[in-house]
Design a protein around this motif. Structure first.
Motif, PDB file in Angstrom:
ATOM      1  N   VAL A  98       0.812  -1.480  -0.523  1.00  0.00           N
ATOM      2  CA  VAL A  98       0.341   0.221  -0.044  1.00  0.00           C
ATOM      3  C   VAL A  98       1.540   1.018  -0.027  1.00  0.00           C
ATOM      4  CG1 VAL A  98      -1.598   1.196   1.175  1.00  0.00           C
ATOM      5  CG2 VAL A  98      -1.422  -0.777   1.518  1.00  0.00           C
ATOM      6  N   ARG A  99       1.709   0.816   0.999  1.00  0.00           N
ATOM      7  CA  ARG A  99       2.662   2.221   1.008  1.00  0.00           C
ATOM      8  C   ARG A  99       3.819   2.864  -0.722  1.00  0.00           C
ATOM      9  NH1 ARG A  99       4.763   0.008   5.389  1.00  0.00           N
ATOM     10  NH2 ARG A  99       3.586   1.898   6.048  1.00  0.00           N
ATOM     11  N   ALA A 100       4.229   1.985  -0.853  1.00  0.00           N
ATOM     12  CA  ALA A 100       4.573   1.633  -2.804  1.00  0.00           C
ATOM     13  C   ALA A 100       3.366   2.508  -3.537  1.00  0.00           C
ATOM     14  CB  ALA A 100       4.329   0.237  -3.276  1.00  0.00           C
ATOM     15  N   ALA A 101       2.186   1.722  -3.517  1.00  0.00           N
ATOM     16  CA  ALA A 101       1.066   2.395  -4.014  1.00  0.00           C
ATOM     17  C   ALA A 101       0.742   4.236  -3.880  1.00  0.00           C
ATOM     18  CB  ALA A 101       0.148   1.687  -4.420  1.00  0.00           C
ATOM     19  N   HIS A 102       0.588   4.456  -2.556  1.00  0.00           N
ATOM     20  CA  HIS A 102       1.067   5.737  -2.092  1.00  0.00           C
ATOM     21  C   HIS A 102       1.998   6.405  -2.941  1.00  0.00           C
ATOM     22  CE1 HIS A 102       1.437   9.150   0.684  1.00  0.00           C
ATOM     23  NE2 HIS A 102       0.300   8.705   0.383  1.00  0.00           N
ATOM     24  N   VAL A 103       3.158   6.730  -2.989  1.00  0.00           N
ATOM     25  CA  VAL A 103       4.785   6.731  -3.506  1.00  0.00           C
ATOM     26  C   VAL A 103       4.056   7.018  -4.522  1.00  0.00           C
ATOM     27  CG1 VAL A 103       7.441   6.971  -3.578  1.00  0.00           C
ATOM     28  CG2 VAL A 103       6.131   6.128  -2.033  1.00  0.00           C
ATOM     29  N   LEU A 104       3.392   6.219  -5.816  1.00  0.00           N
ATOM     30  CA  LEU A 104       3.036   6.618  -6.754  1.00  0.00           C
ATOM     31  C   LEU A 104       2.026   7.385  -7.320  1.00  0.00           C
ATOM     32  CD1 LEU A 104       3.841   5.867 -10.365  1.00  0.00           C
ATOM     33  CD2 LEU A 104       1.826   3.633  -9.717  1.00  0.00           C
ATOM     34  N   ALA A 105       0.860   6.947  -5.847  1.00  0.00           N
ATOM     35  CA  ALA A 105      -0.216   7.921  -6.148  1.00  0.00           C
ATOM     36  C   ALA A 105       0.537   9.798  -6.145  1.00  0.00           C
ATOM     37  CB  ALA A 105      -1.416   8.007  -4.572  1.00  0.00           C
ATOM     38  N   GLU A 106       1.439  10.120  -5.076  1.00  0.00           N
ATOM     39  CA  GLU A 106       1.910  11.372  -4.977  1.00  0.00           C
ATOM     40  C   GLU A 106       2.568  12.031  -6.149  1.00  0.00           C
ATOM     41  OE1 GLU A 106       4.260  11.472  -1.227  1.00  0.00           O
ATOM     42  OE2 GLU A 106       3.102  12.416  -0.599  1.00  0.00           O
ATOM     43  N   ALA A 107       3.062  10.895  -7.283  1.00  0.00           N
ATOM     44  CA  ALA A 107       3.936  11.466  -7.711  1.00  0.00           C
ATOM     45  C   ALA A 107       3.516  11.466  -9.010  1.00  0.00           C
ATOM     46  CB  ALA A 107       5.368   9.718  -8.015  1.00  0.00           C
ATOM     47  N   SER A 108       2.516  11.080  -9.186  1.00  0.00           N
ATOM     48  CA  SER A 108       1.690  11.140  -9.786  1.00  0.00           C
ATOM     49  C   SER A 108       0.169  12.025 -10.513  1.00  0.00           C
ATOM     50  CB  SER A 108       1.082  10.143 -10.842  1.00  0.00           C
ATOM     51  OG  SER A 108       0.537   9.401  -9.819  1.00  0.00           O
ATOM     52  N   GLY A 109       0.852  12.487  -9.013  1.00  0.00           N
ATOM     53  CA  GLY A 109      -0.998  13.667  -8.721  1.00  0.00           C
ATOM     54  C   GLY A 109      -0.476  15.259  -8.892  1.00  0.00           C
ATOM     55  N   ALA A 110      -1.709  15.940  -8.340  1.00  0.00           N
ATOM     56  CA  ALA A 110      -1.344  17.442  -8.312  1.00  0.00           C
ATOM     57  C   ALA A 110       0.048  17.793  -8.438  1.00  0.00           C
ATOM     58  CB  ALA A 110      -2.680  17.768  -8.039  1.00  0.00           C
ATOM     59  N   ARG A 111       0.325  17.167  -7.133  1.00  0.00           N
ATOM     60  CA  ARG A 111       1.904  17.760  -5.900  1.00  0.00           C
ATOM     61  C   ARG A 111       2.950  17.308  -7.170  1.00  0.00           C
ATOM     62  NH1 ARG A 111       0.672  16.913  -0.598  1.00  0.00           N
ATOM     63  NH2 ARG A 111      -0.849  15.430  -1.644  1.00  0.00           N
ATOM     64  N   GLY A 112       2.960  16.797  -8.402  1.00  0.00           N
ATOM     65  CA  GLY A 112       3.359  15.982  -9.288  1.00  0.00           C
ATOM     66  C   GLY A 112       3.220  15.861 -10.522  1.00  0.00           C
ATOM     67  N   MET A 113       3.749  14.933 -11.546  1.00  0.00           N
ATOM     68  CA  MET A 113       3.376  15.209 -12.704  1.00  0.00           C
ATOM     69  C   MET A 113       2.020  15.746 -13.808  1.00  0.00           C
ATOM     70  SD  MET A 113       3.240  11.483 -14.789  1.00  0.00           S
ATOM     71  CE  MET A 113       1.166  11.463 -14.718  1.00  0.00           C
ATOM     72  N   ILE A 114       1.253  15.702 -13.158  1.00  0.00           N
ATOM     73  CA  ILE A 114      -0.145  16.989 -13.177  1.00  0.00           C
ATOM     74  C   ILE A 114       0.513  18.236 -12.387  1.00  0.00           C
ATOM     75  CG2 ILE A 114      -2.317  17.032 -13.347  1.00  0.00           C
ATOM     76  CD1 ILE A 114      -2.802  14.181 -12.749  1.00  0.00           C
ATOM     77  N   GLY A 115       0.971  18.544 -11.326  1.00  0.00           N
ATOM     78  CA  GLY A 115       1.277  20.514 -11.256  1.00  0.00           C
ATOM     79  C   GLY A 115       2.691  20.363 -12.218  1.00  0.00           C
ATOM     80  N   GLY A 116       3.496  19.226 -12.272  1.00  0.00           N
ATOM     81  CA  GLY A 116       4.085  19.830 -13.856  1.00  0.00           C
ATOM     82  C   GLY A 116       3.668  20.109 -15.378  1.00  0.00           C
ATOM     83  N   GLN A 117       2.564  19.282 -15.311  1.00  0.00           N
ATOM     84  CA  GLN A 117       1.944  19.728 -16.674  1.00  0.00           C
ATOM     85  C   GLN A 117       1.479  21.393 -17.003  1.00  0.00           C
ATOM     86  OE1 GLN A 117       0.528  16.031 -16.847  1.00  0.00           O
ATOM     87  NE2 GLN A 117       1.236  15.418 -18.792  1.00  0.00           N
ATOM     88  N   ILE A 118       0.590  21.050 -16.201  1.00  0.00           N
ATOM     89  CA  ILE A 118      -0.027  23.041 -15.846  1.00  0.00           C
ATOM     90  C   ILE A 118       1.323  23.879 -15.535  1.00  0.00           C
ATOM     91  CG2 ILE A 118      -0.836  24.249 -13.576  1.00  0.00           C
ATOM     92  CD1 ILE A 118      -2.590  22.972 -15.434  1.00  0.00           C
ATOM     93  N   LEU A 119       2.922  23.648 -15.008  1.00  0.00           N
ATOM     94  CA  LEU A 119       3.155  24.597 -15.088  1.00  0.00           C
ATOM     95  C   LEU A 119       3.448  24.709 -16.233  1.00  0.00           C
ATOM     96  CD1 LEU A 119       5.675  23.821 -11.715  1.00  0.00           C
ATOM     97  CD2 LEU A 119       4.179  25.365 -11.820  1.00  0.00           C
TER      98      LEU A 119
END
Lengths: 291, 291
Positions: free
Chosen positions: B135-156
């Motif tokens: 579950v911890r690993a899944a959470h790392v991915l969720a954070e990395a791909s989310g609004a403060r990660g990948m999607i945030g980068g796309q907006i920037l």
């Protein structure tokens, strides 16, 4: 009873606004777009059902992340659904749709971020609580919203636009597109509240019946309501050449079917030990809703 | 060494194809669209790094759901990125982009389904294994791909198109848009393999350096490669008025910076007890890649 439900709804509104701030530093525009649609109201029927199911089986803690998650997933599906490439709708809940305000690119990303954020929020909570049961609830939502659930229903719906389909296909579209998430709401509430497996099954069936009622009434309102009352364009099903229950039945028959399903839903509640009066009330109010 | 990595890549290809079938009954078109982009190849650098980090810290089981999940999330981001409302690209990995083949609506839904499916797959596995670490690993991915990660980068990235930005902003875009997912791959592998917290930190930093190298070389190749070699349109950064490392440095300086970062990445590996020779090799090969 209705006043009590209004208090629940207000609490859910506040939980959503606290959990997802509408500003977040350099990612401001993204959060603004997410919040725009998420704060836009609506009936909050999914988190409401989750909370009521949770309490009915004896849940006493806070399940904010799950209430928010299901509403985030519902909201993202509306944002993507409204896009020009999909239903191309300009109005939602009485306000311009997300892409009308923020542009298509940001609307796509805001939808993605809401979907992703739902899982991020649930997983963080499950880890903090070190509770596999919460992981189970997150998995129920993942299944219900995915390719074999809501998204699958959207594909079926698209594929059948402008085509003559049979009633079984229509049922399958609705079961997946709308029913899955509503059933998941109740299912998750039951799981999170530590219900027995009998109660989980009973409540999930209650949710399935409710999901169907919800969609039948949706079809009827799209054809019979006004823009003002509904807060979104009416006759959009006709415009998009969608098959609805009105392709098979007249309005009165639709209501009879919905009432019959409501009776079945309420029958399921007998198998739950706790107080299910609010769940019962919601079931009745779904048939009577005007928006 | 390169042959050994090729075997890893082949195994990952097979794992992806087995885990996500390209047909699924009535939802056929959706799965076809998902599989079209998911099977389209690419370097599989994220699952490769995850598997190598996993093995470096002593992991011996199968982590297929996580390898697939990160590639599903990477793939969905490409599908949505290529949409007309976003980068409007017609070619990806030498083939027409998803919306060119299946239409925009299906491409949007296929992207959604891949993102959703990634979490569905990981959660199902974590429940089956009854393992909070997963579950911890899944959470790392969720954070990395989310609004403060990948999607945030796309907006920037979108917000800075056509504008003059400083190097710190460019770094931030890349850190989020590309770096987050590459770092997450290594981080997840370390977590899943039961690494010590020291090793997790060291490997995550290795991943962060690698992410930056990856992006610098991406920028250089977009400007210096050919369509045939790259399998996607070249000069797309210029076309979309994107800021890249070449807005600040010439090609030689870019390579020097990339080499310096590679040295730092490899230095991190010293703090890992197991055999990290393959991770070292990947780091070198990223600077030298031609596509």
């Amino acid at each position: 009873m209705e006043n009590k439900l209004e208090l629940y709804r207000e609490r859910i509104e506040n939980q959503i606004k606290e959990a997802i701030p509408n500003n977040h530093g350099s990612f401001g525009e993204l959060y603004e777009a997410m919040a725009y649609s998420l704060y836009a109201g609506g009936k909050r029927i999914r988190p409401l059902l989750m909370q009521l199911a949770y309490e009915a089986v004896g849940g006493k803690e806070t399940i904010t992340p799950y209430l928010c998650a299901i509403e985030m997933i519902h909201t993202y599906s509306l944002i993507h659904d409204d896009l020009p490439a999909m239903d191309n709708d300009d109005l939602r809940r009485g306000k311009p749709t997300n892409h009308k305000v923020f542009g298509e690119a940001t609307a796509i990303l805001a939808g993605d971020a809401l979907l992703n954020g739902a899982f991020e929020m649930m997983l963080e909570d499950a880890l903090n609580q070190d509770d596999m049961n919460r992981v189970r609830a997150a998995h129920v939502l993942a299944e219900a919203s995915g390719a074999r659930g809501m998204i699958g229903g959207q594909i079926l719906d698209m594929q059948s636009e402008g085509k003559q389909i049979d009633k079984d296909t229509l049922d399958s579209i609705h079961l997946h597109k709308t029913g899955a998430l509503i059933a998941a709401a109740v299912h998750m509430g039951a799981l999170l509240g530590g219900a027995s497996s009998n109660e989980v099954t009973a409540l999930t069936f209650y949710g399935k019946y409710l999901g169907k009622v919800f969609q039948i009434i949706d079809d009827v309102l799209d054809a019979t309501s006004t823009v003002e009352e509904l807060g979104k364009p009416i006759h959009s099903d006709m415009k998009n050449e969608k098959n609805t229950y009105l392709s098979f039945y007249d309005v009165d028959t639709c209501y009879s079917i919905a009432e019959e399903l409501t009776t079945k839903a309420i029958k399921c509640l007998e198998r739950v030990e706790g107080d299910t009066s609010l769940l019962e009330h919601v079931a009745f109010s779904l048939v009577q809703r005007r928006n």
